[in-house]
Scaffold this active site. Structure first.
Site, PDB file in Angstrom:
ATOM      1  N   GLY A  80      -2.236 -11.431  -7.303  1.00  0.00           N
ATOM      2  CA  GLY A  80      -1.930 -10.838  -5.997  1.00  0.00           C
ATOM      3  C   GLY A  80      -2.886  -9.712  -5.635  1.00  0.00           C
ATOM      4  N   ARG A 144      -4.509 -17.632  -8.335  1.00  0.00           N
ATOM      5  CA  ARG A 144      -3.559 -17.526  -9.445  1.00  0.00           C
ATOM      6  C   ARG A 144      -3.757 -18.599 -10.521  1.00  0.00           C
ATOM      7  NH1 ARG A 144       0.160 -13.681  -8.928  1.00  0.00           N
ATOM      8  NH2 ARG A 144       0.807 -12.983  -6.856  1.00  0.00           N
ATOM      9  N   ASP A 174      -0.684  -8.260 -15.923  1.00  0.00           N
ATOM     10  CA  ASP A 174      -0.440  -8.443 -17.363  1.00  0.00           C
ATOM     11  C   ASP A 174      -0.825  -9.847 -17.833  1.00  0.00           C
ATOM     12  OD1 ASP A 174       1.692  -9.285 -15.781  1.00  0.00           O
ATOM     13  OD2 ASP A 174       3.210  -8.839 -17.273  1.00  0.00           O
ATOM     14  N   ASP A 175      -0.488 -10.871 -17.046  1.00  0.00           N
ATOM     15  CA  ASP A 175      -0.821 -12.235 -17.482  1.00  0.00           C
ATOM     16  C   ASP A 175      -2.334 -12.461 -17.496  1.00  0.00           C
ATOM     17  OD1 ASP A 175       1.681 -13.175 -18.042  1.00  0.00           O
ATOM     18  OD2 ASP A 175       2.073 -13.856 -15.992  1.00  0.00           O
ATOM     19  N   LYS A 201      -4.628  -4.173 -12.726  1.00  0.00           N
ATOM     20  CA  LYS A 201      -4.307  -4.290 -11.298  1.00  0.00           C
ATOM     21  C   LYS A 201      -2.894  -4.808 -11.102  1.00  0.00           C
ATOM     22  CE  LYS A 201      -3.658  -7.832  -9.758  1.00  0.00           C
ATOM     23  NZ  LYS A 201      -3.307  -9.183  -9.341  1.00  0.00           N
ATOM     24  N   THR A 202      -2.162  -4.342 -10.182  1.00  0.00           N
ATOM     25  CA  THR A 202      -0.969  -4.936  -9.578  1.00  0.00           C
ATOM     26  C   THR A 202      -0.194  -3.865  -8.839  1.00  0.00           C
ATOM     27  OG1 THR A 202       1.115  -6.093  -9.805  1.00  0.00           O
ATOM     28  CG2 THR A 202       0.477  -4.837 -11.733  1.00  0.00           C
ATOM     29  N   ASP A 204       2.753  -3.995  -8.330  1.00  0.00           N
ATOM     30  CA  ASP A 204       4.086  -3.926  -8.946  1.00  0.00           C
ATOM     31  C   ASP A 204       4.230  -2.746  -9.914  1.00  0.00           C
ATOM     32  OD1 ASP A 204       4.372  -6.222  -7.537  1.00  0.00           O
ATOM     33  OD2 ASP A 204       4.876  -7.518  -9.224  1.00  0.00           O
ATOM     34  N   LYS A 241      23.305   3.447  14.608  1.00  0.00           N
ATOM     35  CA  LYS A 241      24.145   2.262  14.776  1.00  0.00           C
ATOM     36  C   LYS A 241      23.847   1.139  13.795  1.00  0.00           C
ATOM     37  CE  LYS A 241      21.305   0.291  18.484  1.00  0.00           C
ATOM     38  NZ  LYS A 241      21.228  -0.184  19.829  1.00  0.00           N
ATOM     39  N   MET A 249       8.614  -5.533  -2.343  1.00  0.00           N
ATOM     40  CA  MET A 249       7.956  -6.351  -3.363  1.00  0.00           C
ATOM     41  C   MET A 249       8.027  -5.714  -4.745  1.00  0.00           C
ATOM     42  SD  MET A 249       4.488  -8.313  -2.440  1.00  0.00           S
ATOM     43  CE  MET A 249       4.574  -9.895  -1.616  1.00  0.00           C
ATOM     44  N   GLY A 250       7.717  -6.542  -5.710  1.00  0.00           N
ATOM     45  CA  GLY A 250       7.779  -6.167  -7.120  1.00  0.00           C
ATOM     46  C   GLY A 250       8.533  -7.291  -7.787  1.00  0.00           C
ATOM     47  N   ARG A 251       7.780  -8.299  -8.198  1.00  0.00           N
ATOM     48  CA  ARG A 251       8.377  -9.539  -8.688  1.00  0.00           C
ATOM     49  C   ARG A 251       9.473  -9.311  -9.730  1.00  0.00           C
ATOM     50  NH1 ARG A 251       4.965 -13.840  -9.192  1.00  0.00           N
ATOM     51  NH2 ARG A 251       3.292 -12.361  -9.548  1.00  0.00           N
ATOM     52  N   GLU A 310      12.661  -6.756  -4.969  1.00  0.00           N
ATOM     53  CA  GLU A 310      12.722  -8.203  -4.723  1.00  0.00           C
ATOM     54  C   GLU A 310      13.171  -8.995  -5.951  1.00  0.00           C
ATOM     55  OE1 GLU A 310       9.109 -10.266  -3.626  1.00  0.00           O
ATOM     56  OE2 GLU A 310       8.030  -9.545  -5.364  1.00  0.00           O
ATOM     57  N   TYR A 423       3.702  -7.943   1.766  1.00  0.00           N
ATOM     58  CA  TYR A 423       2.316  -8.271   2.114  1.00  0.00           C
ATOM     59  C   TYR A 423       1.669  -7.164   2.960  1.00  0.00           C
ATOM     60  CZ  TYR A 423       3.742 -12.675   0.150  1.00  0.00           C
ATOM     61  OH  TYR A 423       4.210 -13.611  -0.725  1.00  0.00           O
ATOM     62  N   GLU A 424       2.511  -6.406   3.702  1.00  0.00           N
ATOM     63  CA  GLU A 424       1.973  -5.325   4.547  1.00  0.00           C
ATOM     64  C   GLU A 424       1.193  -4.293   3.748  1.00  0.00           C
ATOM     65  OE1 GLU A 424       4.978  -6.374   4.280  1.00  0.00           O
ATOM     66  OE2 GLU A 424       5.918  -6.625   6.223  1.00  0.00           O
TER      67      GLU A 424
HETATM   68  P1  FBP Z   1       0.387  -9.638  -9.141  1.00  0.00           P
HETATM   69  O1  FBP Z   1       1.357  -9.381 -10.251  1.00  0.00           O
HETATM   70  O2  FBP Z   1      -0.470 -10.820  -9.371  1.00  0.00           O
HETATM   71  O3  FBP Z   1      -0.423  -8.414  -8.827  1.00  0.00           O
HETATM   72  O4  FBP Z   1       1.201  -9.943  -7.799  1.00  0.00           O
HETATM   73  C1  FBP Z   1       2.367  -9.240  -7.510  1.00  0.00           C
HETATM   74  C2  FBP Z   1       2.999  -9.681  -6.215  1.00  0.00           C
HETATM   75  O5  FBP Z   1       2.485  -8.960  -5.123  1.00  0.00           O
HETATM   76  C3  FBP Z   1       4.524  -9.525  -6.321  1.00  0.00           C
HETATM   77  O6  FBP Z   1       4.911  -8.243  -5.909  1.00  0.00           O
HETATM   78  C4  FBP Z   1       5.027 -10.663  -5.472  1.00  0.00           C
HETATM   79  O7  FBP Z   1       6.256 -11.142  -5.928  1.00  0.00           O
HETATM   80  C5  FBP Z   1       4.002 -11.730  -5.667  1.00  0.00           C
HETATM   81  O8  FBP Z   1       2.795 -11.071  -5.965  1.00  0.00           O
HETATM   82  C6  FBP Z   1       3.816 -12.604  -4.452  1.00  0.00           C
HETATM   83  O9  FBP Z   1       2.930 -13.625  -4.766  1.00  0.00           O
HETATM   84  P2  FBP Z   1       2.087 -14.475  -3.713  1.00  0.00           P
HETATM   85  O10 FBP Z   1       0.976 -13.588  -3.242  1.00  0.00           O
HETATM   86  O11 FBP Z   1       1.565 -15.594  -4.516  1.00  0.00           O
HETATM   87  O12 FBP Z   1       2.992 -14.830  -2.597  1.00  0.00           O
END
Ligand code: FBP
Length: 554
Positions: A80, A144, A174-175, A201-202, A204, A241, A249-251, A310, A423-424
């Site tokens: 990502g 990916r 990490d992966d 990088k990430t 998350d 109201k 985000m944050g898988r 998320e 994504y923002e």
């Molecule tokens: P990375 O761990 O590869 O940096 O990606 C994290 C992330 O942004 C998560 O927060 C999110 O769940 C996921 O990627 C979304 O993946 P995709 O870009 O494939 O929709």
């Protein structure tokens, strides 16, 4: 003004990232302690005979510059997007040019697939200059594809040899860094003459440990989300109201939600790791949120904010079991499932699951039940960003409150708005912190290459201090590894950093949240500032400050 460029982009292009003092002149490498993996030492050592047990290394200023031969280097962006990736590449470029101006940099296109498919471009000075301090990974794109088999490694080696590339930098989570380590080990074992270096990088924020303070992109992404949540809070405090249910985000880990909570002081924030440790059910969670809503309603406050990581769905123990069974079932019955009429799919799944999981599945709203059966990612996992947890929770809280209203236990109005921020923030222009941190990570990676290292991750520490005092060096990737079950097999992987419930960031949040729930204590962080006073422009995340300086830093 230049065509296709904003005024900020033009001004930002001239920004010179701040760097550790030690990297600003000739350097020498100082070896620290020999390392061990964080767990399963024997198993990791056996799998990494060439790259296990190497020492930590640190750069220090040297009297004179060593002579370096020109070197060709390859770079891959993996997974990502995260703000600052372009500055890592700029740092590598400037770093290898400083080693020797005849050095060259090649980018593999669209992630690891570029290496396997021999899809690359040379990154020259004019290209690099276009991307300095910009967000995104569009300079070479990302992907990916998992780099994990010997065939892929051999295929990659063909192009590395053809381009005379002697070192490869993999920028990933990490992966991807686990795979970088496996690749480093393999190339060392066959004496391929290619070094492999990783970069953390990430957005998350879950690739961190004693030697890696944070993954890049976390800082900027959290600041972007916090700005927007702050704006929503001001809106909801003005109109009074709506309850806003905001998924972030944050898988897996809840670092982003927690950091945003520390920045904006919402009425409620879920921390998935706590949900799991308390063994909460979905109903427990819904009841807890509904109680917060009811309490505010007693004071006439029918508005508020709820932050939702998320990944929460997979941390609710009962849901985790359901998802695990669904993953296994769909892995072997996907074709059959796809042939079933859409209107019948829900009943089909209910019939196929164990009684316990079927009951939970049947209780879920239609939309979420469908989302749980959508296509898996390349690792076979549910794509949590596609599950509308924010809608699920908003709907379920509404049902609960309606029940309480009938029983006379709740008097109030409950109207909701739902949002998902992800994504923002992933390609925002990097904050000063990320612009500086990333450039230093890239420059450090070049230094590690210059000193002939392989199987190391670039490390820049002490980053809550002024950049001149940052400590640059390398950490053997094997040090971060343990053995985990993946697809039914025990594999060496980098340990993911979840939110530490004993750590200062969570404890600070836990100490404040009761007050934030009842009172309207919102903070409005506003947009990231790139130019201006250092206390406005150069603040690290609350998470990092609390981790390094303790709860008093809040
Ligand atoms: P990375 O761990 O590869 O940096 O990606 C994290 C992330 O942004 C998560 O927060 C999110 O769940 C996921 O990627 C979304 O993946 P995709 O870009 O494939 O929709």
């Amino acid at each position: 003004m230049k065509k296709n460029k904003s005024a900020l982009q033009i001004a930002r292009a001239t920004y010179k990232p701040k760097m550790p003092q030690t990297l600003q002149g000739p350097v020498k490498v100082v070896e620290g302690e020999k390392t061990q993996s964080v767990a399963d030492q024997e198993a990791i050592k056996e799998r990494f005979p060439n790259t296990y047990g190497m020492p930590l290394v640190r750069f220090e200023a040297a009297e004179t510059k060593k002579d370096y031969a020109p070197i060709n280097v390859g770079v891959i962006l993996s997974g990502g997007q995260a703000p600052g990736g372009h500055n890592v590449i700029a740092g590598i470029f400037d770093g290898i040019k400083d080693l020797n101006p005849a050095s060259r940099l090649f980018g593999f296109i669209l992630g690891p697939a570029g290496l396997i498919e021999h899809n690359y471009m040379e990154l020259t000075a004019d290209i690099i200059d276009e991307y300095r301090n910009t967000g995104g990974f569009d300079i070479i794109g990302s992907g990916r594809t998992k780099l994990e088999t010997k065939e892929q490694f051999d295929q990659g080696l063909i192009i590395l040899k053809a381009l005379d590339i002697k070192a490869l930098v993999i920028i990933g989570g990490d992966d991807s860094n686990t795979n970088a380590c496996v690749l480093a080990e393999y190339y060392a074992s066959i004496k391929a003459g290619v070094q492999v270096i990783g970069c953390p990088k990430t957005i998350d924020g879950d690739l961190k440990n004693v030697m890696i303070e944070t993954s890049f992109g976390f800082d900027t992404a959290c600041k972007v989300y916090s700005e927007v949540i702050g704006n929503i809070q001001r809106d909801c405090n003005s109109a009074r109201k709506y309850w806003h249910f905001i998924k972030l985000m944050g898988r897996s880990a809840s670092h982003i939600a927690l950091e945003c909570a520390l920045q904006v002081q919402p009425n409620y924030c879920i921390v998935s790791e706590e949900v799991e440790s308390l063994n909460m059910s979905l109903d427990d969670l819904v009841t807890d949120i509904a109680k917060a809503v009811a309490k505010r309603a007693e004071q006439g406050n029918n508005f508020g904010t709820v932050l939702i990581p998320e990944g929460v769905i997979e941390f609710i123990p009962a849901m985790k079991k359901l998802i695990a069974e669904l993953n296994d079932f769909l892995a072997s019955h996907k074709e059959e499932f796809d042939l079933i009429r859409r209107s019948e799919q829900r009943n089909y799944i209910i019939k196929m699951l164990s009684k316990e999981n079927a009951d939970i599945y049947a209780s879920l709203p239609e939309g979420v039940a469908r989302q749980l059966t959508l296509d898996r990612d390349p690792h076979g996992n549910v794509q949590v960003s596609l599950i509308e947890t924010e809608k699920l929770l908003a709907e379920m809280v509404a049902v609960k409150l309606a029940e309480w209203q009938k029983e006379g236990k709740y008097v109030g109005k409950f109207a909701t708005q739902t949002h998902f921020f992800g994504y923002e923030g992933r390609c925002a222009a990097p904050s000063n912190y990320d612009a500086d941190y990333c450039y230093s990570l890239g420059y450090t990676a070049a230094g590690l290459i210059g000193f002939g290292m392989t199987g190391y991750m670039s490390s820049v520490r002490n980053t809550t201090a002024p950049a001149s005092e940052w400590i640059a060096g390398g950490v053997p990737i094997t040090m971060m590894m343990n053995m985990e079950r993946r697809h039914g097999e025990m594999k060496p992987v980098i340990q993911k950093a979840l939110v530490d419930l004993e750590g200062a960031p969570f404890k600070t949040f836990a100490a404040k949240r009761a007050a934030w729930a009842i009172h309207t204590s919102y903070v409005y962080p506003g947009p990231i500032q790139y130019f201006g006073p250092t206390e406005v422009c150069d603040q690290p995340t609350r998470t990092l400050l609390l981790e390094q300086k303790g709860m008093a830093a809040f």
